[in-house]
Design an enzyme around this catalytic site. Sequence first.
Site, PDB file in Angstrom:
ATOM      1  N   HIS A 163       4.272   2.052  -8.111  1.00 53.66           N
ATOM      2  CA  HIS A 163       3.320   0.933  -8.044  1.00 53.66           C
ATOM      3  C   HIS A 163       2.377   0.961  -9.244  1.00 53.66           C
ATOM      4  CE1 HIS A 163       4.130   1.486  -3.574  1.00 53.66           C
ATOM      5  NE2 HIS A 163       4.417   0.211  -3.747  1.00 53.66           N
ATOM      6  N   GLY A 198       0.801  -1.212   0.000  1.00 50.25           N
ATOM      7  CA  GLY A 198       0.000   0.000   0.000  1.00 50.25           C
ATOM      8  C   GLY A 198       0.833   1.261   0.000  1.00 50.25           C
TER       9      GLY A 198
END
Length: 279
Positions: free
Chosen positions: A37, A31
């Site tokens: 990402h 996260g």
Amino acid sequence: MKNFKKRADLQQYLAGLKAAGAVITFVPTMGALHLGHLSLIEQAKQLGDVVVCSIFVNPTQFNDPKDLEIYPRPIQDDIKKLEAVNCDVLFNPEVAEMYAGNEKWHLEIGGLEELLEGKFRPGHYQGVTQVVYKLFDIVKPDIALFGQKDYQQFLVINRMVDVLNLPVKLVMCPIAREMDGLAMSSRNIHLTADDRRHALILSRTLNKIKQSFDPEKIDQLKQHAEADIAAEPGVTPAYFEIADAETLLAANKNTKKVVALVAATVGKTRLIDNVIIKD
């Protein structure tokens, strides 16, 4: 985007897609998503039919409980970012869904566990392989994508796949960087403005080594790099290594594939970075 918190629900959903012939690509994360990402998600979309992203802050890979405690968890922002890049599936389990009591895990991954990050963070890579194996077992991806920034982690996971003969193809994607060269990291949010400026010594030094690389002068290059980083205010070096890109043992003039790797604490934040010199 479909959001699953229970492994059984995710497995049932993906089983139906796989039965229909879908190629499943997988991007595991902890996260606090950034453009690095999201670039993995974009690449995953090019390689398969269904992209699964996991967000799970894995407790077994943290040596310092305080580090685990302060690790950022902006889940609602992460969901919005994944939706914006058209991720298909999010798996966001609780710790109790992933671990049942006092589990035992040890995987023989050889010398990679004792070098660099492994030396400075004992047990870290056992925690990494433990959770990635669990995630692979749940998602059963055809392809899994990881960022080059965690270069040693990629080698460790590749070793796990070989040892356990897992049916998944691993893809390492290039480091995503800020405009000034700083490697994108979820930990960058902890940097003050001064820290942020001083942190640039890491990427600058790596690039300098790449541009001036001479296999006959590896020791000299390493010494200069260590001195440059140590001289930067607010930066405490952990290591700088010019290594064999496959084993992470120290490179020599005959090494065919070479990578330079660095770790340092900037202010109160530990950062890592690397650059591939010869491939």
